[in-house]
Design a protein around this motif. Structure first.
Motif, PDB file in Angstrom:
ATOM      1  N   GLU A   1     -15.256 -21.597  -7.740  1.00  0.00           N
ATOM      2  CA  GLU A   1     -14.609 -21.307  -6.767  1.00  0.00           C
ATOM      3  C   GLU A   1     -15.170 -20.885  -5.576  1.00  0.00           C
ATOM      4  O   GLU A   1     -16.505 -20.493  -5.927  1.00  0.00           O
ATOM      5  CB  GLU A   1     -13.202 -20.436  -7.186  1.00  0.00           C
ATOM      6  CG  GLU A   1     -12.327 -21.139  -8.046  1.00  0.00           C
ATOM      7  CD  GLU A   1     -11.180 -19.989  -8.363  1.00  0.00           C
ATOM      8  OE1 GLU A   1     -11.120 -18.921  -7.705  1.00  0.00           O
ATOM      9  OE2 GLU A   1     -10.175 -20.504  -9.229  1.00  0.00           O
TER      10      GLU A   1
ATOM     11  N   TRP B   1     -14.100 -14.716 -15.176  1.00  0.00           N
ATOM     12  CA  TRP B   1     -14.903 -14.990 -13.733  1.00  0.00           C
ATOM     13  C   TRP B   1     -15.582 -13.944 -13.237  1.00  0.00           C
ATOM     14  O   TRP B   1     -15.390 -12.564 -13.411  1.00  0.00           O
ATOM     15  CB  TRP B   1     -13.543 -15.176 -12.617  1.00  0.00           C
ATOM     16  CG  TRP B   1     -12.746 -16.413 -13.091  1.00  0.00           C
ATOM     17  CD1 TRP B   1     -11.766 -16.587 -14.043  1.00  0.00           C
ATOM     18  CD2 TRP B   1     -12.997 -17.833 -12.505  1.00  0.00           C
ATOM     19  NE1 TRP B   1     -11.418 -17.761 -14.005  1.00  0.00           N
ATOM     20  CE2 TRP B   1     -12.092 -18.546 -13.124  1.00  0.00           C
ATOM     21  CE3 TRP B   1     -14.025 -18.386 -11.742  1.00  0.00           C
ATOM     22  CZ2 TRP B   1     -12.082 -19.884 -13.005  1.00  0.00           C
ATOM     23  CZ3 TRP B   1     -13.957 -19.614 -11.248  1.00  0.00           C
ATOM     24  CH2 TRP B   1     -12.968 -20.434 -12.023  1.00  0.00           C
TER      25      TRP B   1
ATOM     26  N   ARG C   1     -23.120 -18.005  -2.995  1.00  0.00           N
ATOM     27  CA  ARG C   1     -22.292 -19.195  -2.633  1.00  0.00           C
ATOM     28  C   ARG C   1     -22.548 -20.476  -2.352  1.00  0.00           C
ATOM     29  O   ARG C   1     -22.247 -21.481  -2.631  1.00  0.00           O
ATOM     30  CB  ARG C   1     -21.259 -18.358  -1.646  1.00  0.00           C
ATOM     31  CG  ARG C   1     -20.499 -17.219  -1.982  1.00  0.00           C
ATOM     32  CD  ARG C   1     -19.308 -16.937  -1.215  1.00  0.00           C
ATOM     33  NE  ARG C   1     -19.860 -16.152   0.169  1.00  0.00           N
ATOM     34  CZ  ARG C   1     -20.240 -15.067   0.349  1.00  0.00           C
ATOM     35  NH1 ARG C   1     -19.965 -13.903  -0.778  1.00  0.00           N
ATOM     36  NH2 ARG C   1     -20.569 -14.446   1.563  1.00  0.00           N
TER      37      ARG C   1
ATOM     38  N   ASP D   1     -15.468 -28.640 -11.539  1.00  0.00           N
ATOM     39  CA  ASP D   1     -14.765 -28.048 -10.502  1.00  0.00           C
ATOM     40  C   ASP D   1     -13.574 -27.015 -10.737  1.00  0.00           C
ATOM     41  O   ASP D   1     -13.007 -26.456  -9.968  1.00  0.00           O
ATOM     42  CB  ASP D   1     -14.251 -29.220  -9.516  1.00  0.00           C
ATOM     43  CG  ASP D   1     -12.998 -29.927 -10.044  1.00  0.00           C
ATOM     44  OD1 ASP D   1     -12.809 -29.731 -11.269  1.00  0.00           O
ATOM     45  OD2 ASP D   1     -12.463 -30.993  -9.268  1.00  0.00           O
ATOM     46  N   SER D   2     -13.330 -27.239 -11.958  1.00  0.00           N
ATOM     47  CA  SER D   2     -12.361 -25.983 -12.578  1.00  0.00           C
ATOM     48  C   SER D   2     -13.071 -24.849 -12.736  1.00  0.00           C
ATOM     49  O   SER D   2     -12.346 -23.698 -13.071  1.00  0.00           O
ATOM     50  CB  SER D   2     -11.556 -26.459 -13.822  1.00  0.00           C
ATOM     51  OG  SER D   2     -12.455 -26.680 -15.005  1.00  0.00           O
TER      52      SER D   2
ATOM     53  N   ARG E   1     -16.050 -17.157  -6.637  1.00  0.00           N
ATOM     54  CA  ARG E   1     -16.291 -16.616  -7.926  1.00  0.00           C
ATOM     55  C   ARG E   1     -16.486 -17.963  -8.980  1.00  0.00           C
ATOM     56  O   ARG E   1     -16.153 -19.004  -8.587  1.00  0.00           O
ATOM     57  CB  ARG E   1     -15.067 -15.914  -8.566  1.00  0.00           C
ATOM     58  CG  ARG E   1     -13.728 -16.821  -8.538  1.00  0.00           C
ATOM     59  CD  ARG E   1     -12.477 -16.026  -9.180  1.00  0.00           C
ATOM     60  NE  ARG E   1     -11.574 -16.865  -9.722  1.00  0.00           N
ATOM     61  CZ  ARG E   1     -10.492 -16.316 -10.392  1.00  0.00           C
ATOM     62  NH1 ARG E   1     -10.289 -15.288 -10.829  1.00  0.00           N
ATOM     63  NH2 ARG E   1      -9.475 -17.497 -10.572  1.00  0.00           N
TER      64      ARG E   1
ATOM     65  N   ARG F   1     -22.246 -24.076  -4.196  1.00  0.00           N
ATOM     66  CA  ARG F   1     -21.648 -25.391  -3.367  1.00  0.00           C
ATOM     67  C   ARG F   1     -22.306 -26.653  -3.685  1.00  0.00           C
ATOM     68  O   ARG F   1     -21.788 -27.520  -4.039  1.00  0.00           O
ATOM     69  CB  ARG F   1     -21.516 -24.863  -1.964  1.00  0.00           C
ATOM     70  CG  ARG F   1     -20.553 -25.693  -1.218  1.00  0.00           C
ATOM     71  CD  ARG F   1     -20.727 -24.923   0.528  1.00  0.00           C
ATOM     72  NE  ARG F   1     -20.041 -23.574   0.652  1.00  0.00           N
ATOM     73  CZ  ARG F   1     -20.903 -22.698   0.961  1.00  0.00           C
ATOM     74  NH1 ARG F   1     -21.961 -22.904   1.415  1.00  0.00           N
ATOM     75  NH2 ARG F   1     -20.253 -21.568   1.196  1.00  0.00           N
TER      76      ARG F   1
END
Lengths: 173, 418
Positions: B15, B377, B406, B11-12, B18, B410
């Motif tokens: 985002e 990124w 995206r 999860d780091s 990005r 997710r």
């Protein structure tokens, strides 16, 4: 133009085996050079209107009319392929592959009228952005003598590893 | 060469708009993907029509792991792992064939094509040893929808229908283009070796931003109007179905043009047999609508891409190597359109494809770029401001927007964190 081809023989069967073999070899070397140097227009002009340019997949005895091939072009698709390369935006060939190919084991299989069937092995060294790739194939050709020069009617490129995954093949093989 | 062995928190690295380059290049992340995604979720294996007869088998895969898709003598589909349980030898060395039993060449243990051990060679050495439980490994769960065979290595989890969710509609749309409602994948697969991480392919399949640039050369040469579908004024949509499934929905454009078979660059007049068969099967009105809407452009997570006229299957082999398997869609009972489908497919895709060779060039350049540390990124913000929900509640936006990408990340994040 090869001076020997300028003699314009009309009957291939009348040539001695040595003479025929020499003329065939000279033609295969010419095609190889045009491909290695990306001489797209000159290469395209070698093809007859009833052309078949074929790279089978999953074996060497597949039916290209029923099964998938890596490449199975008629004359009009050969033209599209070459036109695409000439746009300068065929990204997989910008920059172009650096190529050198060796053709060997040339055998004249049969002569029928103005056409000769030929087998040859080819080993192609390719260098591009991805790195170095070696391509090996057992090729089959049908050449036609037109106005004293050979032209391509059919070329089957039998990649020896065509049943396995292969990298992008976007140069003229 | 030494490598860092600290797996970062996933999860780091992800985002909303990005993602970190390391997701494509880190070997430990790849191994984690195998465990958390490929060995757990539903993965497309193959199509029933590839094993039409009892005892047919074909070698398929889940990531680098080969899977034998078998139709046993009772006609049931089985998914077996290609490993003799004695000494681990590769059991079957052929891509496909027909056989009721598999015999290991090493010590001649023989297995039924249901996976059960039939007998030991020189059985006196196994006196008192039960054969029960000494069978071939199996893919834990099999799910079949309209001939599409999926497998899950996890004994428990969401059902195939729960996994497919809204994307089930894409399989229906595809099958509806067949006058019999069925596909017959009989043309064999091209195998395109690609030196890039599999997720570059997963993301690109429904990227509507790239075609006008990556494929400009072939659109120019063939004077194709396809580029307009990916232009500023296109009414086509990108869609996120959830569960990682994504779509490029061309139907708004085809409905605007309102011409049957326009989607395939042809017409009813040029495919009279197909058109007649469709009208006989569905009635004039429904057939006309199907032939206007055409076939879908849908990526079913993680590995089945329906590209209108082709089916792609993505097979990750390593963090930096993927095989794209591709074949022509073939409709049962429709020989005239099938011939055209094969011809178009051979021209477009595979290692020499007029389209896919350029996509694949991008994948390999993507991967080399991802290895460069600055900037870390990668940007997926296109169209963030104009995302909306469609009538079914799925996220959609303009045909060039990064809604699908995206959505993929997710779902990826949820799987990698669970």
């Amino acid at each position: 133009m090869d001076p020997m081809l300028a003699e314009k023989p009309v009957d291939l069967a009348a040539l001695s085996p040595v003479d025929l073999h020499h003329r065939v070899a000279q033609f295969l070397y010419l095609e190889a050079r045009l491909q290695d140097t990306h001489a797209y227009d000159a290469w395209e002009q070698l093809w007859e209107d009833d052309a078949i340019y074929w790279v089978p997949a999953n074996g060497h005895d597949t039916d290209p009319e029923r099964q998938m091939s890596i490449l199975y072009d008629n004359r009009s698709r050969i033209k599209v392929r070459v036109e695409q390369l000439k746009t300068g935006r065929r990204h997989t060939q910008t920059p172009r592959s650096e190529l050198a190919r060796l053709i060997s084991n040339i055998e004249v299989v049969a002569v029928e009228g103005a056409e000769v069937s030929v087998r040859a092995n080819v080993l192609i060294y390719e260098d591009n952005l991805r790195g170095e790739t070696l391509w090996a194939a057992r090729n089959e050709y049908r050449l036609r003598l037109v106005d004293g020069a050979f032209r391509l009617v059919r070329k089957k490129i039998g990649l020896v590893n065509n049943a396995r995954p292969v990298f992008t093949l976007s140069f003229l093989v | 060469m030494t490598e860092t062995s600290t797996l970062p928190r996933i999860d780091s690295l992800i985002e909303p708009a990005r993602v970190h380059s390391r997701l494509y290049t880190d070997r430990e992340i790849f191994e984690e993907e195998m465990r958390r995604i490929w060995h757990r979720t539903w993965v497309y294996i193959g199509h029933e029509s590839e094993v039409p007869n009892a005892n047919d088998y074909v070698t398929k895969s889940i990531g680098p792991t080969p899977v034998l898709m078998v139709r046993d003598r009772q006609g049931e589909i089985r998914l077996l792992l290609n490993k003799c349980p004695h000494r681990g030898n590769q059991l079957c060395a052929y891509k496909q064939g027909n056989r009721a039993t598999f015999t290991c060449p090493y010590h001649s243990w023989t297995f039924a094509n249901t996976g059960e051990l039939m007998g030991y060679a020189l059985p006196d050495g196994y006196e008192g040893v039960s054969k029960a439980g000494v069978g071939l490994g199996k893919v834990a769960r099999i799910g079949i929808y309209r001939g599409f065979v999926f497998g899950s290595m996890a004994a428990e989890g969401p059902t195939l229908m729960e996994h497919l969710g809204g994307a089930k509609a894409a399989l229906d749309q595809l099958c509806d283009n067949s006058p019999t409602g069925e596909l017959e994948l009989t043309a064999g697969f091209l195998q395109h070796r690609t030196r890039a991480n599999w997720k570059f392919m997963l993301e690109n399949e429904t990227d509507g931003y790239h075609p006008g640039f990556v494929h400009a050369s072939i659109f120019q040469v063939t004077k194709s109007g396809i580029a307009n579908l990916y232009g500023k004024d296109s009414t086509a949509l990108t869609r996120d179905y959830g569960n990682g499934h994504t779509e490029f929905d061309l139907r708004p454009e085809w409905r605007r043009l309102d011409t049957p078979l326009k989607w395939f660059g042809t017409s009813e007049e040029r495919l009279p047999e197909y058109t007649a068969a469709m009208k006989a099967a569905y009635g004039d009105d429904r057939a006309r609508q199907i032939m206007i809407d055409g076939s879908p452009h849908t990526m079913i997570f993680p590995n089945l891409f329906i590209a209108e006229i082709q089916l792609f299957v993505l097979q990750p082999m390593a963090v930096d190597e993927t095989i794209q398997h591709v074949t022509a869609v073939q409709f049962k009972g429709a020989p005239d359109i099938n011939r055209r489908l094969r011809q178009q497919t051979m021209g477009s895709v595979g290692p020499a494809g007029l389209l896919l060779a350029d996509d694949t060039e991008m994948y390999e350049r993507n991967h080399r770029g991802a290895l460069i540390h600055d900037p870390e990124w990668l940007v997926l913000s296109r169209g963030l401001h104009r995302e909306r929900r469609d009538e079914n509640g799925f996220r959609v936006a303009h045909s060039t927007d990064e809604v699908p990408q995206r959505g993929i990340w997710r779902h990826y994040l949820s799987l990698m964190q669970e």
